[in-house]
Design a protein around this motif. Structure first.
Motif, PDB file in Angstrom:
ATOM      1  N   LYS A   1      -9.480   0.024  -0.242  1.00  0.00           N
ATOM      2  CA  LYS A   1      -8.610  -0.712  -1.150  1.00  0.00           C
ATOM      3  C   LYS A   1      -7.680  -1.667  -0.406  1.00  0.00           C
ATOM      4  CE  LYS A   1      -8.606   2.747  -4.831  1.00  0.00           C
ATOM      5  NZ  LYS A   1      -7.769   3.672  -5.659  1.00  0.00           N
TER       6      LYS A   1
ATOM      7  N   VAL B   1       0.835  -1.204   0.000  1.00  0.00           N
ATOM      8  CA  VAL B   1       0.000   0.000   0.000  1.00  0.00           C
ATOM      9  C   VAL B   1       0.869   1.254   0.000  1.00  0.00           C
ATOM     10  CG1 VAL B   1      -1.656   1.345   1.365  1.00  0.00           C
ATOM     11  CG2 VAL B   1      -1.964  -1.127   1.110  1.00  0.00           C
TER      12      VAL B   1
ATOM     13  N   ASP C   1      -7.060   5.204   0.646  1.00  0.00           N
ATOM     14  CA  ASP C   1      -8.419   4.678   0.649  1.00  0.00           C
ATOM     15  C   ASP C   1      -8.414   3.335   1.379  1.00  0.00           C
ATOM     16  OD1 ASP C   1     -10.940   3.693   0.210  1.00  0.00           O
ATOM     17  OD2 ASP C   1     -10.854   3.755  -1.979  1.00  0.00           O
TER      18      ASP C   1
END
Length: 267
Positions: free
Chosen positions: A259, A244, A256
């Motif tokens: 996600k 991420v 986000d």
């Protein structure tokens, strides 16, 4: 300039050497200072590096050293206890002068390294506030400023990673199969790359699984519910964090949580 990893490893090496010498020169010292490498403890050790020196100096002199460090909970009673312990110490008198000199030098070196670490961390934290690549990282509640600084510094130019799996491997979080020994055929982390980065990721992962509403906690709970062992699930969270973080730095997108794990909205 030395990296955070190099400075952290250097500080750890000095700390280990100091602790080993304290065991010989004044083993009772840790009854007063649980961490002999703390700021106040180092000041005392530099002034009086062995039990005999503390005993000869006396309570007033030791108290004067304690007053030079901004730590109000260490006062006259601390000095008194140190002197009493020093007079009753079972420390070794062998090679006293040489060991005492070594301890003083190590204390100076540790303080110098700690100061460099603080300065470098401050510089990195200042940089992340103006670095567009860290915008998304700063929106992640699981990451503290130091963690972000380490991620940015240790991963470096993330555009060189063609995919997030390459970043995970660079961080030493990829899985290798043991080829020999008792655990042959079992998976293990490669542990290549920065040990400091893995340490910071581990702490961030631990924070995430106790942070209510964290997307990474939801991911962790899902893995455990599927039967994955807790430590293996935690390692998976660390890998997810690298993936991420790399994506956010490459794209400069906002974070986000949805996600990270479907349905997650963040704390």
């Amino acid at each position: 300039m030395l990296s955070l990893t190099q400075l952290s490893e250097e500080a750890a090496r000095y700390e280990n050497q100091i602790q080993a010498l304290v065991v010989v020169l004044f083993p009772e010292f840790t009854q007063v200072f649980a961490d002999p490498c703390g700021q106040t403890a180092l000041a005392v050790l530099k002034a009086y590096p062995h039990a005999q020196a503390v005993a000869e100096a006396g309570e007033a002199a030791v108290h004067q050293v304690l007053r030079t460090v901004p730590a109000p909970h260490f006062g006259r009673s601390t000095a008194q206890k140190l002197v009493i312990l020093a007079k009753e110490s079972v420390s070794s008198g062998r090679a006293l002068c040489g060991r005492a000199s070594s301890l003083r030098i190590l204390c100076d070196q540790l303080e110098h390294t700690q100061a460099n670490l603080v300065r470098l961390e401050q510089e990195l934290e200042e940089l992340i506030t103006t670095d567009p690549g860290t915008k998304g990282l700063q929106q992640m509640p699981e990451l503290r400023p130091k963690t972000i600084a380490v991620l940015r510094a240790e991963l470096g130019e993330v555009d060189r990673f063609a995919c997030t799996d390459q970043a995970i491997a660079y961080a030493g979080m990829d899985i290798k199969i043991r080829e020999s020994g008792q655990w042959k055929g079992h998976p293990k982390l490669s542990k290549q790359g920065s040990g400091l980065l893995r340490q910071m990721l581990y702490l961030a992962a631990l924070r995430s699984i106790s942070l209510q509403g964290s997307a990474f906690d939801a991911y962790y709970q899902h893995l455990v519910a599927r039967g994955l062992k807790k430590m293996s699930a935690l390692m998976a969270v660390m890998r997810k964090m690298v993936a991420v973080a790399t994506h956010l730095m490459q794209t400069e997108e906002d974070y986000d949580p949805g996600k990270v794990w479907v349905g997650a909205t963040g704390p």
